[in-house]
Design a protein around this motif. Structure first.
Motif, PDB file in Angstrom:
ATOM      1  N   TYR A  35       0.842  -1.181   0.000  1.00  0.00           N
ATOM      2  CA  TYR A  35       0.000   0.000   0.000  1.00  0.00           C
ATOM      3  C   TYR A  35       0.883   1.239   0.000  1.00  0.00           C
ATOM      4  CZ  TYR A  35      -3.715  -3.101   1.755  1.00  0.00           C
ATOM      5  OH  TYR A  35      -4.639  -4.108   1.920  1.00  0.00           O
ATOM      6  N   LEU A  43      -5.063   4.842   2.582  1.00  0.00           N
ATOM      7  CA  LEU A  43      -4.261   3.713   2.111  1.00  0.00           C
ATOM      8  C   LEU A  43      -4.780   3.237   0.760  1.00  0.00           C
ATOM      9  CD1 LEU A  43      -4.089   1.792   5.477  1.00  0.00           C
ATOM     10  CD2 LEU A  43      -2.083   2.465   4.166  1.00  0.00           C
ATOM     11  N   MET A  50      -1.593 -13.496  -3.756  1.00  0.00           N
ATOM     12  CA  MET A  50      -2.384 -14.493  -3.037  1.00  0.00           C
ATOM     13  C   MET A  50      -1.506 -15.661  -2.557  1.00  0.00           C
ATOM     14  SD  MET A  50      -5.502 -13.324  -3.189  1.00  0.00           S
ATOM     15  CE  MET A  50      -6.630 -14.683  -3.053  1.00  0.00           C
ATOM     16  N   PHE A  90       3.560   0.808   2.824  1.00  0.00           N
ATOM     17  CA  PHE A  90       3.368  -0.253   3.804  1.00  0.00           C
ATOM     18  C   PHE A  90       3.206  -1.595   3.107  1.00  0.00           C
ATOM     19  CE2 PHE A  90       3.137   2.040   7.670  1.00  0.00           C
ATOM     20  CZ  PHE A  90       2.555   3.264   7.393  1.00  0.00           C
ATOM     21  N   ARG A  97      -8.922 -16.652   6.438  1.00  0.00           N
ATOM     22  CA  ARG A  97      -9.944 -16.966   7.427  1.00  0.00           C
ATOM     23  C   ARG A  97     -11.122 -17.482   6.627  1.00  0.00           C
ATOM     24  NH1 ARG A  97     -12.085 -15.341  12.627  1.00  0.00           N
ATOM     25  NH2 ARG A  97     -14.355 -15.514  12.545  1.00  0.00           N
ATOM     26  N   SER A 101      -8.988 -14.639   1.981  1.00  0.00           N
ATOM     27  CA  SER A 101      -7.542 -14.782   2.113  1.00  0.00           C
ATOM     28  C   SER A 101      -6.865 -13.555   2.686  1.00  0.00           C
ATOM     29  CB  SER A 101      -6.923 -15.093   0.751  1.00  0.00           C
ATOM     30  OG  SER A 101      -7.256 -14.054  -0.144  1.00  0.00           O
ATOM     31  N   ASN A 102      -7.503 -12.399   2.633  1.00  0.00           N
ATOM     32  CA  ASN A 102      -6.792 -11.162   2.966  1.00  0.00           C
ATOM     33  C   ASN A 102      -7.502 -10.386   4.064  1.00  0.00           C
ATOM     34  OD1 ASN A 102      -8.992 -10.574   1.429  1.00  0.00           O
ATOM     35  ND2 ASN A 102      -7.995  -9.046   0.154  1.00  0.00           N
ATOM     36  N   ASN A 103      -7.924 -11.081   5.097  1.00  0.00           N
ATOM     37  CA  ASN A 103      -8.769 -10.461   6.089  1.00  0.00           C
ATOM     38  C   ASN A 103      -7.984  -9.625   7.095  1.00  0.00           C
ATOM     39  OD1 ASN A 103     -11.279  -9.865   6.848  1.00  0.00           O
ATOM     40  ND2 ASN A 103     -11.753 -11.828   7.748  1.00  0.00           N
ATOM     41  N   GLU A 104      -7.544 -10.224   8.168  1.00  0.00           N
ATOM     42  CA  GLU A 104      -6.856  -9.488   9.221  1.00  0.00           C
ATOM     43  C   GLU A 104      -5.409  -9.271   8.812  1.00  0.00           C
ATOM     44  OE1 GLU A 104      -7.436 -11.475  12.935  1.00  0.00           O
ATOM     45  OE2 GLU A 104      -9.550 -11.849  12.530  1.00  0.00           O
ATOM     46  N   GLN A 105      -5.162  -8.149   8.185  1.00  0.00           N
ATOM     47  CA  GLN A 105      -3.824  -7.897   7.655  1.00  0.00           C
ATOM     48  C   GLN A 105      -2.916  -7.304   8.721  1.00  0.00           C
ATOM     49  OE1 GLN A 105      -3.671  -6.089   3.758  1.00  0.00           O
ATOM     50  NE2 GLN A 105      -5.596  -7.027   3.172  1.00  0.00           N
ATOM     51  N   PHE A 106      -1.691  -7.823   8.760  1.00  0.00           N
ATOM     52  CA  PHE A 106      -0.650  -7.314   9.642  1.00  0.00           C
ATOM     53  C   PHE A 106       0.263  -6.425   8.804  1.00  0.00           C
ATOM     54  CE2 PHE A 106      -1.233  -9.869  13.460  1.00  0.00           C
ATOM     55  CZ  PHE A 106      -2.061 -10.868  13.001  1.00  0.00           C
ATOM     56  N   PHE A 107       0.517  -5.238   9.320  1.00  0.00           N
ATOM     57  CA  PHE A 107       1.290  -4.264   8.567  1.00  0.00           C
ATOM     58  C   PHE A 107       2.730  -4.171   9.055  1.00  0.00           C
ATOM     59  CE2 PHE A 107      -1.634  -1.936   5.817  1.00  0.00           C
ATOM     60  CZ  PHE A 107      -2.854  -2.431   6.261  1.00  0.00           C
ATOM     61  N   GLY A 108       3.615  -3.861   8.115  1.00  0.00           N
ATOM     62  CA  GLY A 108       4.981  -3.540   8.473  1.00  0.00           C
ATOM     63  C   GLY A 108       5.066  -2.120   9.004  1.00  0.00           C
ATOM     64  N   PRO A 109       6.267  -1.680   9.400  1.00  0.00           N
ATOM     65  CA  PRO A 109       6.436  -0.365  10.018  1.00  0.00           C
ATOM     66  C   PRO A 109       6.439   0.789   9.032  1.00  0.00           C
ATOM     67  CG  PRO A 109       8.532  -1.457   9.879  1.00  0.00           C
ATOM     68  CD  PRO A 109       7.514  -2.437   9.409  1.00  0.00           C
TER      69      PRO A 109
ATOM     70  N   TYR B  35      -8.425  -0.470  12.779  1.00  0.00           N
ATOM     71  CA  TYR B  35      -6.986  -0.371  12.944  1.00  0.00           C
ATOM     72  C   TYR B  35      -6.637   0.955  13.604  1.00  0.00           C
ATOM     73  CZ  TYR B  35      -6.018  -4.190   9.626  1.00  0.00           C
ATOM     74  OH  TYR B  35      -5.926  -5.404   8.991  1.00  0.00           O
ATOM     75  N   GLY B  42       3.196   1.506  11.370  1.00  0.00           N
ATOM     76  CA  GLY B  42       2.172   0.932  10.518  1.00  0.00           C
ATOM     77  C   GLY B  42       0.886   0.696  11.290  1.00  0.00           C
ATOM     78  N   HIS B  92     -14.463  -5.966   4.166  1.00  0.00           N
ATOM     79  CA  HIS B  92     -14.645  -6.747   2.948  1.00  0.00           C
ATOM     80  C   HIS B  92     -16.093  -6.621   2.513  1.00  0.00           C
ATOM     81  CE1 HIS B  92     -11.108  -9.125   2.027  1.00  0.00           C
ATOM     82  NE2 HIS B  92     -10.832  -9.088   3.304  1.00  0.00           N
TER      83      HIS B  92
END
Lengths: 116, 112
Positions: A35, A43, A50, A90, A97, A101-109, B35, B42, B92
């Motif tokens: 992003y 964002l 995938m 990001f 889930r 496939s792309n639900n609870e996304q964890f982001f980098g810093p 979030y 992030g 979603h």
């Protein structure tokens, strides 16, 4: 510690000089995404993947490339950066889930890129 | 395309106050996520909601998935200075691999 890492965190470059921003996750996530975040625009998704060797364009893919040769890494490549690609970038990853496939996304810093 | 609306853009509250933030859409969403982004970091997932009407808490935070599936709200109770940051909703809309749509975020300031 479960995390998404990005390198570099800060980068100042000049127009036309190819650069790569690396992204790595240690959670065995299948889905990864890039992003950009700009004031007033929120964002916006650039590219996503995938799974290994499966990538697709997001909303703003022009001027960017990605690759997904391994599950943990998803580098973002700017072949010929331009000033309008100055932004905060990001990387994110997530595990499926159910069928999503792309639900609870964890982001980098984040990587703050300036193109002069 | 799908849009999530968050307003106002900024909120200013006094430490100790409760605050509520809304996220609305003209389309039906099947998942709602909230979030928080701290300055220079992030976004971090606070709460995930998967069923219409679901009410979920995480410490001083409570979020609800609207019955109409077109909105969600996030409540922060007894705010503290470290609650400062940008709060995004995301969701979603439909389909197994539809993209995650983000709101533009609300910047929260907490006065000590």
């Amino acid at each position: 510690e479960a995390q998404v890492t990005q390198n570099p965190r800060y980068l100042i470059t000049v127009t036309g000089k190819k650069l790569t921003v690396t992204c790595s996750q240690n959670m065995n996530h299948e889905y990864m995404s890039w992003y950009r975040q700009d004031p007033g625009l929120g964002l916006r998704q650039i590219y996503y993947s995938m799974n290994v060797e499966v990538t697709d364009k997001g909303d703003v893919p022009e001027g960017y490339k990605v690759s997904r040769k391994e599950k943990r890494n998803f580098p973002l490549i700017l072949e010929s950066p331009s000033p309008n690609q100055t932004s905060l970038y990001f990387c994110a990853s997530s595990h499926p889930r159910g069928q999503i496939s792309n639900n609870e996304q964890f982001f980098g810093p984040g990587t703050r890129l300036t193109v002069l | 395309g799908q849009q999530l609306n968050q307003s106002p853009q900024s909120m200013f509250i006094q430490e100790g106050e409760d605050v509520s933030m809304n996220c609305t859409s003209s389309s039906i969403f099947n998942t709602w996520l909230w979030y928080k982004q701290d300055p220079g970091e992030g976004p971090v997932l606070l709460i995930a909601l998967y069923k219409a009407g679901e009410l979920t808490s995480n410490g001083r935070l409570t979020a609800q998935f609207g019955i109409t599936r077109k909105d969600s709200f996030l409540n922060i109770s007894a705010s503290i200075p470290s609650d400062v940051g940008i709060y995004f909703c995301a969701g979603h809309s439909k389909g197994a691999n539809s993209k995650l749509t983000f709101g533009k975020g609300i910047t929260l300031s907490v006065r000590p």
